[in-house]
Design a protein around this motif. Structure first.
Motif, PDB file in Angstrom:
ATOM      1  N   ASP A 170      -5.963 -29.212  -6.202  1.00  0.00           N
ATOM      2  CA  ASP A 170      -7.135 -29.125  -7.064  1.00  0.00           C
ATOM      3  C   ASP A 170      -8.375 -28.836  -6.234  1.00  0.00           C
ATOM      4  O   ASP A 170      -8.605 -29.450  -5.188  1.00  0.00           O
ATOM      5  CB  ASP A 170      -7.328 -30.437  -7.836  1.00  0.00           C
ATOM      6  N   GLY A 171      -9.169 -27.899  -6.722  1.00  0.00           N
ATOM      7  CA  GLY A 171     -10.400 -27.553  -6.031  1.00  0.00           C
ATOM      8  C   GLY A 171     -10.260 -26.456  -5.000  1.00  0.00           C
ATOM      9  O   GLY A 171     -11.256 -25.888  -4.562  1.00  0.00           O
ATOM     10  N   GLN A 172      -9.018 -26.156  -4.588  1.00  0.00           N
ATOM     11  CA  GLN A 172      -8.827 -25.105  -3.578  1.00  0.00           C
ATOM     12  C   GLN A 172      -8.824 -23.737  -4.256  1.00  0.00           C
ATOM     13  O   GLN A 172      -8.215 -23.557  -5.301  1.00  0.00           O
ATOM     14  CB  GLN A 172      -7.517 -25.296  -2.827  1.00  0.00           C
ATOM     15  N   ARG A 173      -9.524 -22.814  -3.623  1.00  0.00           N
ATOM     16  CA  ARG A 173      -9.599 -21.465  -4.166  1.00  0.00           C
ATOM     17  C   ARG A 173      -8.856 -20.503  -3.248  1.00  0.00           C
ATOM     18  O   ARG A 173      -8.805 -20.703  -2.044  1.00  0.00           O
ATOM     19  CB  ARG A 173     -11.054 -21.015  -4.315  1.00  0.00           C
ATOM     20  N   ALA A 174      -8.291 -19.451  -3.858  1.00  0.00           N
ATOM     21  CA  ALA A 174      -7.572 -18.436  -3.084  1.00  0.00           C
ATOM     22  C   ALA A 174      -7.832 -17.079  -3.718  1.00  0.00           C
ATOM     23  O   ALA A 174      -8.052 -16.971  -4.929  1.00  0.00           O
ATOM     24  CB  ALA A 174      -6.090 -18.738  -3.055  1.00  0.00           C
ATOM     25  N   VAL A 175      -7.829 -16.049  -2.898  1.00  0.00           N
ATOM     26  CA  VAL A 175      -8.049 -14.684  -3.359  1.00  0.00           C
ATOM     27  C   VAL A 175      -6.957 -13.802  -2.769  1.00  0.00           C
ATOM     28  O   VAL A 175      -6.605 -13.947  -1.590  1.00  0.00           O
ATOM     29  CB  VAL A 175      -9.437 -14.158  -2.921  1.00  0.00           C
ATOM     30  N   TRP A 176      -6.431 -12.924  -3.576  1.00  0.00           N
ATOM     31  CA  TRP A 176      -5.442 -11.951  -3.120  1.00  0.00           C
ATOM     32  C   TRP A 176      -5.938 -10.565  -3.509  1.00  0.00           C
ATOM     33  O   TRP A 176      -6.412 -10.344  -4.629  1.00  0.00           O
ATOM     34  CB  TRP A 176      -4.094 -12.241  -3.764  1.00  0.00           C
ATOM     35  N   LEU A 177      -5.840  -9.628  -2.589  1.00  0.00           N
ATOM     36  CA  LEU A 177      -6.314  -8.274  -2.822  1.00  0.00           C
ATOM     37  C   LEU A 177      -5.334  -7.282  -2.214  1.00  0.00           C
ATOM     38  O   LEU A 177      -4.891  -7.452  -1.079  1.00  0.00           O
ATOM     39  CB  LEU A 177      -7.691  -8.071  -2.187  1.00  0.00           C
ATOM     40  N   SER A 178      -4.978  -6.256  -2.975  1.00  0.00           N
ATOM     41  CA  SER A 178      -4.086  -5.224  -2.465  1.00  0.00           C
ATOM     42  C   SER A 178      -4.447  -3.886  -3.089  1.00  0.00           C
ATOM     43  O   SER A 178      -4.961  -3.833  -4.220  1.00  0.00           O
ATOM     44  CB  SER A 178      -2.625  -5.571  -2.772  1.00  0.00           C
ATOM     45  N   ARG A 179      -4.201  -2.815  -2.326  1.00  0.00           N
ATOM     46  CA  ARG A 179      -4.515  -1.472  -2.785  1.00  0.00           C
ATOM     47  C   ARG A 179      -3.313  -0.553  -2.598  1.00  0.00           C
ATOM     48  O   ARG A 179      -2.435  -0.830  -1.792  1.00  0.00           O
ATOM     49  CB  ARG A 179      -5.698  -0.871  -2.003  1.00  0.00           C
ATOM     50  N   ALA A 180      -3.318   0.530  -3.336  1.00  0.00           N
ATOM     51  CA  ALA A 180      -2.336   1.596  -3.138  1.00  0.00           C
ATOM     52  C   ALA A 180      -3.046   2.921  -3.339  1.00  0.00           C
ATOM     53  O   ALA A 180      -3.942   3.037  -4.186  1.00  0.00           O
ATOM     54  CB  ALA A 180      -1.169   1.462  -4.116  1.00  0.00           C
ATOM     55  N   VAL A 181      -2.668   3.901  -2.543  1.00  0.00           N
ATOM     56  CA  VAL A 181      -3.291   5.224  -2.592  1.00  0.00           C
ATOM     57  C   VAL A 181      -2.204   6.281  -2.641  1.00  0.00           C
ATOM     58  O   VAL A 181      -1.214   6.199  -1.906  1.00  0.00           O
ATOM     59  CB  VAL A 181      -4.201   5.460  -1.359  1.00  0.00           C
ATOM     60  N   ASN A 182      -2.383   7.255  -3.511  1.00  0.00           N
ATOM     61  CA  ASN A 182      -1.511   8.422  -3.533  1.00  0.00           C
ATOM     62  C   ASN A 182      -2.300   9.584  -2.925  1.00  0.00           C
ATOM     63  O   ASN A 182      -3.186  10.160  -3.577  1.00  0.00           O
ATOM     64  CB  ASN A 182      -1.087   8.768  -4.961  1.00  0.00           C
ATOM     65  N   PRO A 183      -2.025   9.942  -1.658  1.00  0.00           N
ATOM     66  CA  PRO A 183      -2.854  10.955  -0.997  1.00  0.00           C
ATOM     67  C   PRO A 183      -2.767  12.326  -1.639  1.00  0.00           C
ATOM     68  O   PRO A 183      -3.720  13.104  -1.571  1.00  0.00           O
ATOM     69  CB  PRO A 183      -2.307  10.975   0.441  1.00  0.00           C
ATOM     70  N   TRP A 184      -1.651  12.633  -2.281  1.00  0.00           N
ATOM     71  CA  TRP A 184      -1.517  13.970  -2.871  1.00  0.00           C
ATOM     72  C   TRP A 184      -2.392  14.124  -4.104  1.00  0.00           C
ATOM     73  O   TRP A 184      -2.979  15.182  -4.335  1.00  0.00           O
ATOM     74  CB  TRP A 184      -0.055  14.249  -3.195  1.00  0.00           C
ATOM     75  N   LEU A 185      -2.496  13.065  -4.908  1.00  0.00           N
ATOM     76  CA  LEU A 185      -3.417  13.115  -6.035  1.00  0.00           C
ATOM     77  C   LEU A 185      -4.856  13.160  -5.547  1.00  0.00           C
ATOM     78  O   LEU A 185      -5.709  13.822  -6.140  1.00  0.00           O
ATOM     79  CB  LEU A 185      -3.199  11.906  -6.949  1.00  0.00           C
ATOM     80  N   GLY A 186      -5.135  12.449  -4.447  1.00  0.00           N
ATOM     81  CA  GLY A 186      -6.471  12.530  -3.858  1.00  0.00           C
ATOM     82  C   GLY A 186      -6.783  13.924  -3.359  1.00  0.00           C
ATOM     83  O   GLY A 186      -7.906  14.424  -3.506  1.00  0.00           O
ATOM     84  N   LEU A 187      -5.784  14.577  -2.762  1.00  0.00           N
ATOM     85  CA  LEU A 187      -5.968  15.953  -2.282  1.00  0.00           C
ATOM     86  C   LEU A 187      -6.211  16.906  -3.451  1.00  0.00           C
ATOM     87  O   LEU A 187      -7.078  17.786  -3.380  1.00  0.00           O
ATOM     88  CB  LEU A 187      -4.734  16.371  -1.495  1.00  0.00           C
ATOM     89  N   LEU A 188      -5.449  16.719  -4.534  1.00  0.00           N
ATOM     90  CA  LEU A 188      -5.659  17.537  -5.728  1.00  0.00           C
ATOM     91  C   LEU A 188      -7.082  17.354  -6.256  1.00  0.00           C
ATOM     92  O   LEU A 188      -7.763  18.330  -6.608  1.00  0.00           O
ATOM     93  CB  LEU A 188      -4.642  17.156  -6.807  1.00  0.00           C
TER      94      LEU A 188
END
Length: 329
Positions: A170-188
């Motif tokens: 109780d009282g403890q906080r946690a954060v989770w963060l993650s990303r994903a990238v598709n370079p081909w869609l970015g190139l398009l």
């Protein structure tokens, strides 16, 4: 595919997008005056005192000089990016975006001012264009700053043990963060965006009416590609937020009490019907790369999955937060 391999692929995709950007600006700097050469005086006005032209250059110099400045500046920025630290890479991105927008804006203004004029002395005065070019350059630098700051490495795992549910006192906080990238869609998106910019600049310079229709079409393609090229999943005390695109817009959010359960699951594009934002018998899936997905089962509606790294830890934190909120309720 391992996380290191995915990160290598992401870096390769980002390098490809940068290369397309550099080449795209170079094509604009060379192509705009050269494409309009039949409608430009020789020499043409390249410097203004106040609102009136006071100096000129040959067409060849007007084409090659800004292109040379751009190539040298882009090479220096790339060297800084590879050999400098995180802050150096950030400023290299800002300088590249600012310089590209500034040089392109200047070239467009010069071509537009000289277009269909019998001599360089009769070039159109420049006024508001100067302010617009500076504003566009500053805006490009600010966008590059934000994108570079958001483009950090993938997941930041919470500081707790693995498992389907984390034991959060109780009282403890946690954060989770993650990303994903598709370079081909970015190139398009990058290619379509440069095409849209080129068509729009040609329209501004007076080089043709159909340019606006092409610019609008390519802009839609670029925006759609950018929105589908990357995704970020974030779990906090407020629940799960999934943000799309390099600017994190649009986004979807679920509060902990809205989530019945969360899990990690292996999925492939063939299972969900392709790449991007997909609707299938498995529910909704944001598929940017095959493999591990964070899957939630909302209390209302169908399952939602997003392909990000470290999905099991994110699911464990979501389950713990949902249990804590249900117990408190």
């Amino acid at each position: 595919m391992s996380r290191d391999a995915r990160q290598d692929g992401r870096r390769g995709g980002q390098a490809a997008v940068r290369a397309v950007g550099v080449l795209g600006v170079l094509v604009l700097l060379l192509g705009l005056p050269w494409g309009a050469r039949a409608r430009l005086p020789e020499p043409l006005a390249t410097h203004w005192s106040g609102a009136h032209p006071d100096n000129s250059s040959s067409l060849t110099a007007a084409v090659l000089f800004p292109a040379g400045v751009w190539v040298v500046g882009a090479a220096v920025a790339e060297a800084v990016r590879w050999h400098g630290g995180e802050q150096a890479r950030l400023w290299a991105a800002v300088a590249t975006a600012f310089g590209g927008a500034l040089l392109t804006g200047i070239q467009v203004s010069i071509v537009s001012a000289n277009l269909d004029r019998p001599s360089w002395q009769e070039a159109r005065p420049l006024g508001v264009e100067v302010a617009l070019v500076l504003a566009a350059a500053v805006g490009s630098g600010l966008v590059a700053w934000r994108l570079a700051r958001r483009g950090g490495p993938g997941p930041r795992p919470v500081t707790a043990a693995d498992g389907p549910r984390l034991d959060l006192p109780d009282g403890q906080r946690a954060v989770w963060l993650s990303r994903a990238v598709n370079p081909w869609l970015g190139l398009l998106a990058a290619v379509a965006g440069l095409g849209a910019a080129g068509a729009a600049l040609a329209g501004f310079a007076g080089l043709g009416g159909p340019s606006w229709a092409a610019a609008a079409t390519l802009a839609v393609v670029a925006l759609a590609g950018a929105a589908c090229s990357s995704v970020q999943a974030r779990v906090t005390e407020q629940g799960l937020t999934v943000a799309f695109g390099p600017l994190g817009r649009p986004s979807r959010h679920w509060a902990p009490e809205q989530i019945a359960s969360a899990r990690a699951e292996q999925r492939s594009p063939a299972e969900v019907g392709g790449w991007g934002y997909r609707l299938s018998g498995l529910g909704t899936t944001v598929m940017l790369r095959r493999g591990e997905c964070l899957v939630i089962s909302p209390r209302e509606g169908t399952d939602f999955a997003v392909s990000v790294d470290d999905a099991e830890r994110g699911a464990a934190l979501l389950n713990a937060l949902a249990a804590r909120r249900n117990a408190a309720g």
